[in-house]
Design a protein around this motif. Structure first.
Motif, short mmCIF file in Angstrom:
data_model
loop_
_atom_site.label_atom_id
_atom_site.label_comp_id
_atom_site.label_asym_id
_atom_site.label_seq_id
_atom_site.Cartn_x
_atom_site.Cartn_y
_atom_site.Cartn_z
N VAL A 134 24.93 62.90 32.81
CA VAL A 134 23.84 63.02 33.78
C VAL A 134 22.50 62.77 33.10
CG1 VAL A 134 22.60 64.64 35.30
CG2 VAL A 134 25.10 64.54 35.34
N LEU A 135 22.31 63.32 31.90
CA LEU A 135 21.06 63.11 31.18
C LEU A 135 20.84 61.62 30.92
CD1 LEU A 135 18.54 64.08 29.74
CD2 LEU A 135 19.96 64.57 27.73
N ALA A 136 21.86 60.93 30.47
CA ALA A 136 21.74 59.49 30.21
C ALA A 136 21.36 58.73 31.47
CB ALA A 136 23.04 58.95 29.62
N GLU A 146 19.85 59.91 34.22
CA GLU A 146 18.49 60.26 34.67
C GLU A 146 17.43 59.65 33.75
OE1 GLU A 146 17.91 61.38 37.48
OE2 GLU A 146 19.55 62.68 38.10
N LEU A 147 17.68 59.60 32.45
CA LEU A 147 16.74 58.98 31.53
C LEU A 147 16.56 57.50 31.87
CD1 LEU A 147 17.75 60.64 28.15
CD2 LEU A 147 15.50 60.80 29.24
N LYS A 148 17.65 56.81 32.20
CA LYS A 148 17.55 55.40 32.58
C LYS A 148 16.70 55.23 33.83
CE LYS A 148 21.80 53.79 30.49
NZ LYS A 148 23.18 53.36 30.66
N GLY A 149 16.90 56.11 34.81
CA GLY A 149 16.11 56.05 36.03
C GLY A 149 14.63 56.30 35.77
N LEU A 150 14.34 57.28 34.95
CA LEU A 150 12.94 57.57 34.62
C LEU A 150 12.31 56.45 33.81
CD1 LEU A 150 13.31 61.37 33.87
CD2 LEU A 150 12.18 60.33 35.85
N GLU A 151 13.13 55.78 33.02
CA GLU A 151 12.66 54.61 32.28
C GLU A 151 12.33 53.47 33.25
OE1 GLU A 151 14.08 52.03 28.37
OE2 GLU A 151 15.46 53.47 29.27
N GLN A 152 13.14 53.28 34.28
CA GLN A 152 12.89 52.24 35.27
C GLN A 152 11.60 52.51 36.04
OE1 GLN A 152 16.53 52.34 37.52
NE2 GLN A 152 17.45 50.69 36.31
N HIS A 153 11.29 53.79 36.24
CA HIS A 153 10.05 54.16 36.93
C HIS A 153 8.85 54.20 35.98
CE1 HIS A 153 11.47 54.91 40.97
NE2 HIS A 153 12.55 55.48 40.45
N GLN A 154 9.07 53.79 34.74
CA GLN A 154 8.03 53.68 33.72
C GLN A 154 7.36 55.01 33.39
OE1 GLN A 154 5.40 50.48 34.84
NE2 GLN A 154 7.09 49.07 35.14
N LEU A 155 8.16 56.08 33.44
CA LEU A 155 7.67 57.40 33.07
C LEU A 155 8.07 57.77 31.65
CD1 LEU A 155 8.42 59.21 36.43
CD2 LEU A 155 6.17 58.61 35.52
N ILE A 156 9.20 57.22 31.21
CA ILE A 156 9.74 57.50 29.88
C ILE A 156 10.08 56.17 29.21
CG2 ILE A 156 11.73 58.48 28.65
CD1 ILE A 156 11.68 60.76 30.64
N LYS A 157 9.83 56.12 27.91
CA LYS A 157 10.14 54.91 27.15
C LYS A 157 11.23 55.26 26.13
CE LYS A 157 6.82 53.63 24.58
NZ LYS A 157 5.66 53.05 23.90
N ARG A 158 12.24 54.41 26.05
CA ARG A 158 13.31 54.54 25.06
C ARG A 158 12.91 53.73 23.84
NH1 ARG A 158 18.34 51.75 23.91
NH2 ARG A 158 19.97 53.25 23.39
N VAL A 159 12.83 54.40 22.70
CA VAL A 159 12.39 53.75 21.47
C VAL A 159 13.55 53.76 20.48
CG1 VAL A 159 10.75 53.85 19.56
CG2 VAL A 159 10.03 54.55 21.86
N VAL A 160 13.89 52.60 19.97
CA VAL A 160 14.94 52.47 18.96
C VAL A 160 14.27 52.36 17.61
CG1 VAL A 160 16.91 51.12 18.16
CG2 VAL A 160 16.45 51.31 20.62
N VAL A 161 14.55 53.33 16.73
CA VAL A 161 13.99 53.32 15.38
C VAL A 161 15.04 52.71 14.46
CG1 VAL A 161 13.09 54.73 13.49
CG2 VAL A 161 12.62 55.38 15.87
N ASP A 162 14.72 51.54 13.95
CA ASP A 162 15.67 50.79 13.12
C ASP A 162 15.72 51.41 11.73
OD1 ASP A 162 17.52 48.84 12.64
OD2 ASP A 162 16.05 47.27 12.18
N ASP A 163 16.56 52.38 11.60
CA ASP A 163 16.73 53.13 10.36
C ASP A 163 18.24 53.29 10.18
OD1 ASP A 163 15.93 54.52 8.14
OD2 ASP A 163 15.09 56.24 9.21
N TYR A 164 18.63 53.95 9.13
CA TYR A 164 20.05 54.24 9.00
C TYR A 164 20.24 55.73 8.90
CZ TYR A 164 24.90 54.23 7.76
OH TYR A 164 26.25 54.46 7.77
N PRO A 165 20.90 56.36 9.84
CA PRO A 165 21.42 55.74 11.07
C PRO A 165 20.29 55.45 12.06
CG PRO A 165 21.82 58.10 11.10
CD PRO A 165 21.18 57.79 9.77
#
Length: 116
Positions: A57-59, A61-80
């Motif tokens: 459910v969290l995943a 809802e996060l996608k939906g909030l991202e589509q509404h431009q309220l939350i941004k998903r940031v990928v930090v290219d690190d290991y891991p």
């Protein structure tokens, strides 16, 4: 004619209010927004801060909030690789609304539960 004008005037208010409620409606959206806005950035931190929410459910809802431009998903290219969730500046426009809802809710609770 006066009735029709009142009807149109009502719709002028109701339609945008419904649009706003559709974005934040549901059991989990506001808690997720508040969690991210208070500094929880990692998926597990957000999940722990909201009792009862499942990862699935969290995943979603996060996608939906991202589509509404309220939350941004940031990928930090690190290991891991780290995935962080950050509030978009646009999410700040919800702060006065959330604050107003909080005050109203506290006052409403007091009114409903006060002894006559």
């Amino acid at each position: 004619m006066a009735n029709k004008m009142g009807y149109l005037s009502c719709l002028d208010t109701v339609k945008p209010v419904r649009d706003a409620i559709d974005v934040i409606n549901g059991k989990w959206k506001l808690p997720i927004i508040i969690s991210v806005m208070t500094g929880n950035e990692r998926f597990t931190d957000i999940q722990v801060s909201i009792p009862g929410i499942t990862p699935k459910v969290l995943a979603k809802e996060l996608k939906g909030l991202e589509q509404h431009q309220l939350i941004k998903r940031v990928v930090v290219d690190d290991y891991p690789v780290k995935i962080l969730y950050k509030p978009e500046p646009y999410a700040d426009t919800l702060t006065p609304i959330i604050d107003a809802l909080k005050v109203w809710g506290l006052n409403h609770r007091k009114k409903i539960f006060e002894k006559d």
